[in-house]
Design a protein around this motif. Structure first.
Motif, PDB file in Angstrom:
ATOM      1  N   GLU A  40       0.690  -1.423   0.151  1.00  0.00           N
ATOM      2  CA  GLU A  40       0.003   0.180   0.065  1.00  0.00           C
ATOM      3  C   GLU A  40       0.614   1.278  -0.176  1.00  0.00           C
ATOM      4  O   GLU A  40      -0.207   2.585  -0.398  1.00  0.00           O
ATOM      5  N   ASP A  41       1.874   1.097   0.665  1.00  0.00           N
ATOM      6  CA  ASP A  41       3.150   2.138   0.238  1.00  0.00           C
ATOM      7  C   ASP A  41       3.830   2.770  -0.400  1.00  0.00           C
ATOM      8  O   ASP A  41       5.244   3.255  -0.232  1.00  0.00           O
ATOM      9  N   ALA A  42       4.098   1.478  -0.979  1.00  0.00           N
ATOM     10  CA  ALA A  42       4.999   1.533  -1.963  1.00  0.00           C
ATOM     11  C   ALA A  42       4.891   2.075  -3.554  1.00  0.00           C
ATOM     12  O   ALA A  42       3.621   2.943  -3.333  1.00  0.00           O
ATOM     13  N   ASP A  43       6.055   2.549  -3.920  1.00  0.00           N
ATOM     14  CA  ASP A  43       5.927   3.307  -5.738  1.00  0.00           C
ATOM     15  C   ASP A  43       6.453   1.477  -6.060  1.00  0.00           C
ATOM     16  O   ASP A  43       5.822   2.422  -7.713  1.00  0.00           O
ATOM     17  N   MET A  44       6.914   1.160  -5.879  1.00  0.00           N
ATOM     18  CA  MET A  44       7.111  -0.246  -6.957  1.00  0.00           C
ATOM     19  C   MET A  44       6.827  -0.999  -6.204  1.00  0.00           C
ATOM     20  O   MET A  44       7.668  -1.425  -5.256  1.00  0.00           O
ATOM     21  N   ILE A  45       6.603  -2.329  -6.860  1.00  0.00           N
ATOM     22  CA  ILE A  45       5.901  -3.716  -6.144  1.00  0.00           C
ATOM     23  C   ILE A  45       6.874  -4.538  -7.173  1.00  0.00           C
ATOM     24  O   ILE A  45       6.316  -4.250  -8.855  1.00  0.00           O
ATOM     25  N   LEU A  46       7.533  -4.930  -6.589  1.00  0.00           N
ATOM     26  CA  LEU A  46       7.527  -6.355  -7.632  1.00  0.00           C
ATOM     27  C   LEU A  46       7.380  -7.744  -6.715  1.00  0.00           C
ATOM     28  O   LEU A  46       7.848  -8.467  -5.720  1.00  0.00           O
ATOM     29  N   LEU A  47       7.054  -8.542  -8.201  1.00  0.00           N
ATOM     30  CA  LEU A  47       6.579 -10.127  -7.494  1.00  0.00           C
ATOM     31  C   LEU A  47       7.679 -10.589  -8.510  1.00  0.00           C
ATOM     32  O   LEU A  47       8.144 -10.729  -9.386  1.00  0.00           O
ATOM     33  N   ASN A  48       8.001 -11.825  -7.114  1.00  0.00           N
ATOM     34  CA  ASN A  48       9.369 -12.206  -7.860  1.00  0.00           C
ATOM     35  C   ASN A  48       8.854 -13.843  -8.239  1.00  0.00           C
ATOM     36  O   ASN A  48       8.455 -14.741  -6.662  1.00  0.00           O
ATOM     37  N   THR A  49       8.716 -14.664  -8.626  1.00  0.00           N
ATOM     38  CA  THR A  49       7.612 -15.432  -8.672  1.00  0.00           C
ATOM     39  C   THR A  49       7.736 -16.835  -9.042  1.00  0.00           C
ATOM     40  O   THR A  49       9.346 -17.648  -9.411  1.00  0.00           O
ATOM     41  N   CYS A  50       6.950 -17.803  -9.248  1.00  0.00           N
ATOM     42  CA  CYS A  50       7.762 -19.406  -9.644  1.00  0.00           C
ATOM     43  C   CYS A  50       6.784 -19.949 -10.319  1.00  0.00           C
ATOM     44  O   CYS A  50       5.961 -19.658 -10.133  1.00  0.00           O
ATOM     45  N   HIS A  51       7.537 -20.524 -11.073  1.00  0.00           N
ATOM     46  CA  HIS A  51       6.776 -21.610 -12.242  1.00  0.00           C
ATOM     47  C   HIS A  51       6.367 -23.522 -12.072  1.00  0.00           C
ATOM     48  O   HIS A  51       6.569 -23.977 -12.919  1.00  0.00           O
ATOM     49  N   ILE A  52       7.344 -23.128 -11.086  1.00  0.00           N
ATOM     50  CA  ILE A  52       7.387 -24.896 -10.919  1.00  0.00           C
ATOM     51  C   ILE A  52       6.212 -26.136 -11.587  1.00  0.00           C
ATOM     52  O   ILE A  52       5.564 -26.671 -11.592  1.00  0.00           O
ATOM     53  N   ARG A  53       5.064 -25.075 -10.814  1.00  0.00           N
ATOM     54  CA  ARG A  53       3.981 -25.613 -10.482  1.00  0.00           C
ATOM     55  C   ARG A  53       2.563 -25.182 -10.826  1.00  0.00           C
ATOM     56  O   ARG A  53       2.699 -23.565 -11.061  1.00  0.00           O
ATOM     57  N   GLU A  54       1.376 -24.995 -11.989  1.00  0.00           N
ATOM     58  CA  GLU A  54       0.670 -24.737 -12.529  1.00  0.00           C
ATOM     59  C   GLU A  54       0.087 -23.642 -11.381  1.00  0.00           C
ATOM     60  O   GLU A  54      -0.484 -22.170 -11.228  1.00  0.00           O
ATOM     61  N   LYS A  55      -0.184 -24.050 -10.013  1.00  0.00           N
ATOM     62  CA  LYS A  55      -1.371 -22.890  -9.150  1.00  0.00           C
ATOM     63  C   LYS A  55      -0.001 -22.193  -8.771  1.00  0.00           C
ATOM     64  O   LYS A  55      -0.287 -21.022  -8.760  1.00  0.00           O
ATOM     65  N   ALA A  56       0.826 -22.108  -8.485  1.00  0.00           N
ATOM     66  CA  ALA A  56       2.327 -21.257  -8.627  1.00  0.00           C
ATOM     67  C   ALA A  56       2.078 -20.233  -9.276  1.00  0.00           C
ATOM     68  O   ALA A  56       2.579 -18.679  -9.453  1.00  0.00           O
ATOM     69  N   ALA A  57       1.899 -20.457 -10.092  1.00  0.00           N
ATOM     70  CA  ALA A  57       1.989 -19.846 -11.668  1.00  0.00           C
ATOM     71  C   ALA A  57       0.939 -18.796 -12.047  1.00  0.00           C
ATOM     72  O   ALA A  57       0.082 -17.532 -12.192  1.00  0.00           O
ATOM     73  N   GLU A  58      -0.345 -19.635 -11.847  1.00  0.00           N
ATOM     74  CA  GLU A  58      -1.605 -19.338 -11.561  1.00  0.00           C
ATOM     75  C   GLU A  58      -1.698 -17.966 -10.745  1.00  0.00           C
ATOM     76  O   GLU A  58      -2.487 -16.756 -11.051  1.00  0.00           O
TER      77      GLU A  58
END
Ligand code: 5AD
Ligand code: SF4
Length: 440
Positions: A40-58
């Motif tokens: 909520e107080d960020a100027d930039m949001i970064l999602l560091n993501t995981c692709h190992i299983r479908e649920k993680a990616a979705e």
């Protein structure tokens, strides 16, 4: 001086992503950003993501949907996607979610500050290259913020094994090992900043073959022995290993290197040779059990951890029973288990699936067995003395929480002790996911 901006990083998936998020935060520190704990107080949001299983990616797409709403009130907010989903689906992320300003793959993190400049002018930026330059050198940490007592350190990245279900060889690329001296420098820096325990990270960490000072290639055991000499570093761990790369010198180190902790994560995935073959694991249940035997001969009290996949294409009930048998033969103190998830682009993606209800049922039965083993191993700790690295304050005043050699969380009263100390503790009780102890 430009004013400090705030960066919120949300990390999904494995420990390497945790490490990468720290490096990205440090790199962005140089570009005028400080970390914040809330979107909520960020100027930039970064999602560091995981692709190992479908649920993680979705999850990433639904999270992006939520984050996008924040832009309504704050038009200057920038949203970025990093990690393995970024690597695998960069273009698609840009197409599916116009609110995304930036996509950066795991091999291009060191270019984040330049990319940030670009998106500030309103452009979008995508970088999923595998560049020649050494990102770790460019990501050198800024001096000298105090660190928590346990830290991760990536020593190897990528995988050449190509298990038939796995995206890692595609998202993280080919196996690369960092040179020994760079790792030692980073380890000493961590120790100066308060770190007592380092977990060496790699997708296939025991295949480590980094350059030594003499130009020759060094094994993971060589590296561990070098780290053993670092004053102030008290504990060494490593993860994740492949059974075929458990070489003799590494097994031996478990018996002879006192800083190397008695815990080993050694995924087997399945106990059926038919399935292991189809998974392209290039080991059998029997060869895995032999490796376990040798490790236990070197370090009888070692706690073993594993990964399992149930419902891999064409897994029968008999194949599944073979997995249960293997689990019974090993007795794991800790384990992760997953229902097979089809990953587009991997060899197994083309094969006929096991009925979903059947796979769910197998997963439940497997997890019941693993939970029972974890509980038995934990219960046997009661009455024993362990060493605990104090990592944080507990809930009640004077209470602290730390980790034993075996990676069990231990709660104890230690009012006169400091975070970062290693204390001797007698285990008095086994709780669901932790132990309770008293100072001795
Ligand atoms: N489906 C289910 N589990 C998987 N893993 C990797 N790929 C898949 C997949 N497609 C599991 C393996 C691996 C762990 C990190 O994730 O067990 O060891
Ligand atoms: Fe994936 Fe591990 Fe197999 Fe490599 S060894 S392909 S990272 S499961």
């Amino acid at each position: 001086m430009a004013e400090t901006k705030k960066l919120f990083i949300k990390t999904y998936g494995c420990q390497m992503n945790v490490y990468d998020s720290e490096r990205m935060a440090e790199a962005m520190g140089g570009a005028g950003y400080e970390a914040t704990e809330t979107a909520e107080d960020a100027d930039m949001i970064l999602l560091n993501t995981c692709h190992i299983r479908e649920k993680a990616a979705e999850k990433v797409y639904s999270e992006l949907g939520r984050m996008k709403a924040l832009k309504t009130d704050r038009p200057n907010l920038k949203i970025g996607v990093a990690g393995c989903v970024a690597q695998a689906e960069g273009e698609e992320i840009m197409r599916r979610q116009p609110a995304v300003d930036l996509v950066v793959g795991p091999q291009a993190y060191h270019r984040l500050p330049e990319m940030e400049e670009k998106i500030r002018s309103g452009a979008r930026a995508l970088d999923t290259d595998f560049p020649e330059e050494d990102k770790f050198e460019k990501l050198k940490s800024r001096p000298k913020a105090k660190r928590a007592p346990a830290a991760f350190l990536t020593v190897q990245e990528g995988c050449d094994k190509f298990c038939a279900f796995c995206v890692v060889p595609y998202t993280r690329g080919a196996e690369v090992s960092r040179p020994v001296d760079r790792i030692l420098t980073e380890a000493r820096d961590l120790v100066e900043r308060g770190v007592r325990e380092i977990t060496l990270l790699g997708q296939n960490v025991n295949a480590y073959h980094g350059a030594g000072g003499d130009g020759g290639s060094k094994t993971l055991a060589d590296l561990i022995w070098q780290l053993d000499k670092v004053d102030g570093l008290e504990r060494i761990r490593f993860t994740t290993s492949h059974p075929n790369d458990m070489q003799e010198d590494l097994i031996e180190a478990h018996g002879t290197c006192s800083k190397l902790m008695p815990y080993l994560h050694l995924p087997v995935q399945s106990g059926s040779d038919k399935i292991l073959k189809r998974m392209n694991r290039s080991h059998t249940a029997e060869s895995y059990l032999r490796v376990i035997e040798r490790i236990r001969a070197a370090r009888p009290d070692i706690l073993l951890s594993g990964d399992f996949i149930v419902g891999f294409p064409e897994e029968t009930e008999a194949d599944f029973q073979a997995t249960l048998d293997l689990i019974k033969a090993v007795e794991y103190g800790q384990a992760y288990s997953f229902k097979y998830s089809t990953r587009p682009g991997t060899p197994a993606a083309e094969r006929p699936l096991v009925d979903d209800a059947e796979a769910t049922d197998r997963l439940q039965r497997l997890q019941a067995l693993l939970t029972q083993q974890q509980r038995d191993v934990q219960n046997r700790m009661v009455g024993r003395e362990v060493s605990v690295l104090l990592e944080r304050q507990g809930r009640d005043p004077g209470q602290m929480v730390g980790k034993s050699e075996y990676l069990h969380s231990v709660h104890l009263d230690a009012a006169n002790h400091q975070i970062g100390e290693i204390v001797r503790v007698k285990v008095v009780q086994s709780m669901t996911n932790s132990l309770t102890g008293v100072l001795v």
